[in-house]
Design an enzyme around this catalytic site. Sequence first.
Site, mmCIF file in Angstrom:
data_model
loop_
_atom_site.group_PDB
_atom_site.id
_atom_site.type_symbol
_atom_site.label_atom_id
_atom_site.label_comp_id
_atom_site.label_asym_id
_atom_site.label_seq_id
_atom_site.Cartn_x
_atom_site.Cartn_y
_atom_site.Cartn_z
ATOM 1 N N LYS A 142 -28.683 -26.744 -49.182
ATOM 2 C CA LYS A 142 -27.769 -27.498 -50.039
ATOM 3 C C LYS A 142 -26.309 -27.116 -49.843
ATOM 4 C CE LYS A 142 -29.340 -27.735 -54.382
ATOM 5 N NZ LYS A 142 -29.912 -26.982 -55.530
ATOM 6 N N GLY B 213 -31.749 -15.154 -47.410
ATOM 7 C CA GLY B 213 -33.181 -14.865 -47.296
ATOM 8 C C GLY B 213 -33.846 -15.595 -46.139
ATOM 9 N N GLY C 291 -28.180 -13.905 -52.352
ATOM 10 C CA GLY C 291 -27.200 -14.397 -53.323
ATOM 11 C C GLY C 291 -25.960 -13.518 -53.374
ATOM 12 N N ARG D 169 -36.366 -3.530 -47.551
ATOM 13 C CA ARG D 169 -35.489 -3.033 -48.616
ATOM 14 C C ARG D 169 -35.811 -1.587 -48.992
ATOM 15 N NH1 ARG D 169 -34.851 -8.508 -52.335
ATOM 16 N NH2 ARG D 169 -32.860 -9.100 -51.411
HETATM 17 P P1 ADP Z 1 -30.701 -18.982 -46.831
HETATM 18 O O1 ADP Z 1 -31.883 -18.505 -47.630
HETATM 19 O O2 ADP Z 1 -30.650 -18.354 -45.465
HETATM 20 O O3 ADP Z 1 -29.402 -18.867 -47.571
HETATM 21 P P2 ADP Z 1 -31.114 -21.715 -47.653
HETATM 22 O O4 ADP Z 1 -32.039 -21.260 -48.719
HETATM 23 O O5 ADP Z 1 -29.807 -22.267 -48.042
HETATM 24 O O6 ADP Z 1 -30.913 -20.556 -46.552
HETATM 25 O O7 ADP Z 1 -31.808 -22.873 -46.805
HETATM 26 C C1 ADP Z 1 -33.030 -22.702 -46.152
HETATM 27 C C2 ADP Z 1 -33.841 -23.967 -46.190
HETATM 28 O O8 ADP Z 1 -33.108 -25.071 -45.681
HETATM 29 C C3 ADP Z 1 -35.075 -23.853 -45.347
HETATM 30 O O9 ADP Z 1 -36.197 -23.912 -46.188
HETATM 31 C C4 ADP Z 1 -35.011 -25.047 -44.408
HETATM 32 O O10 ADP Z 1 -36.249 -25.700 -44.233
HETATM 33 C C5 ADP Z 1 -34.036 -25.969 -45.112
HETATM 34 N N1 ADP Z 1 -33.395 -26.906 -44.174
HETATM 35 C C6 ADP Z 1 -32.635 -26.598 -43.111
HETATM 36 N N2 ADP Z 1 -32.271 -27.724 -42.462
HETATM 37 C C7 ADP Z 1 -32.818 -28.779 -43.125
HETATM 38 C C8 ADP Z 1 -32.799 -30.191 -42.958
HETATM 39 N N3 ADP Z 1 -32.136 -30.754 -41.947
HETATM 40 N N4 ADP Z 1 -33.474 -30.963 -43.855
HETATM 41 C C9 ADP Z 1 -34.128 -30.373 -44.881
HETATM 42 N N5 ADP Z 1 -34.192 -29.049 -45.099
HETATM 43 C C10 ADP Z 1 -33.532 -28.246 -44.245
HETATM 44 MG MG MG Z 2 -33.045 -19.471 -49.211
#
Ligand code: ADP
Ligand code: MG
Length: 396
Positions: free
Chosen positions: A199, A353, A376, A37
């Site tokens: 989620k 992230g 976000g 960043r």
């Molecule tokens: P980003 O930060 O890229 O937006 P998220 O924060 O939504 O992504 O999700 C990342 C998390 O999702 C990771 O910590 C990963 O371990 C978890 N994850 C991915 N697939 C699964 C799964 N099948 N079961 C549980 N956790 C999962």
């Molecule tokens: Mg995340």
Amino acid sequence: MRKKFIPDIPVKGKRVFVRNDFNVPLDKQGRIVDDTRIRESLPTLQYLLQQGARVVCASHLGRPKGEPIPDCSLKPVAERLRTLLKQEVRFTGETVGAGVEKAKKSLKPGEILLLENLRFHAGETANDEAFAKELAKGIDVYVDDAFGAAHRAHASIEAITRFVPVAVAGFLLKKEIEYLSLATENPPRRTVVVLGGAKVSDKLPVISHLLDKAGTLLIGGAMAYTFLKARGQGVGQSKVENEQLGFCADLMARAAAAGKRLLLPLDHIAAVRIEPNITVRIIPPGEDIPEEMMGLDIGPATIEAFTSELAQAELIVWNGPLGVFEVNTFSAGTFEIAKAVAASKATTIVGGGDSVAAVLKAGVADRITHISTGGGASLEFLSGKALPGIEALTEA
Ligand code: ADP
Ligand code: MG
């Protein structure tokens, strides 16, 4: 872009306030773990300094909740900026007040001052006008270059723009808007969106908005299990959000009615616990996940199916890992998709992230067209929402 941009206005000799996103990860010793960043902020800062502006920059770091917390000081950022800019960066250790005013006044053209963490003051997150006025004191031009905070109506982002003569976008903010707009404004016909992560509820608005924009949606990660359950598949102990089953069912119906392709995992890597070296089972296409197990990564058939979709894309947008990539045993899906995204001839955009961390860990970051600096903020942008940090800028 409908908003004013730095090159649109004269900055020579002007006192310019730059809102940066220096919210970098620090280790326990207070050392910067990843300075992406800070590096991304350089084009704007270097341009202003070369043009002879007097630069005052500011950022938040962590969540100090309105009080000075030494662990959240921007001092290490000032040091790193000195190294990267190869010039002195003044650091007052204060955000507002008499000392800061004196430092602002004494700045000469081509000099730069970094203020202390904005969130040491409760007025920042409260979007407080009195705090914003203090930040704006003596400022001729406001530049927003903090894409990672653009979805927050905070004092240094929103309220401050009411007390400065002109508010413009910096180079980083403009670059982020231009790339992310590729997905939201007339995307090419072969646009593939890959969504994963923890989620469904975090990403409902994005899934919904991008379903209308893109031809193909590939869904993996934990969120896929709410979709699979909604379709009547056995998902065992996989992470499911029961409140979202209706939403997922509606979305699948909407996709089918509109002739869109919404692909879910065909096979899975499953285990009873998230642990390195735990025994895993590959659940083949068409089979339910056993009652005591959870789906923790996409399986080989899914990797193949997703990869062939990616190979034909003109534009790829990826947000969210496809499995628990932090644990080796469940990382193959995410890393293979990262490689497929990197190998594609498409314009590729990665946000989030954890997704960015996965791309870095897979070693393919330099082959991605645009890696967003805002998790976000990029999600809100991709869901079609107006971001306060962009809205508040002066119309072009
Ligand atoms: P980003 O930060 O890229 O937006 P998220 O924060 O939504 O992504 O999700 C990342 C998390 O999702 C990771 O910590 C990963 O371990 C978890 N994850 C991915 N697939 C699964 C799964 N099948 N079961 C549980 N956790 C999962
Ligand atoms: Mg995340």
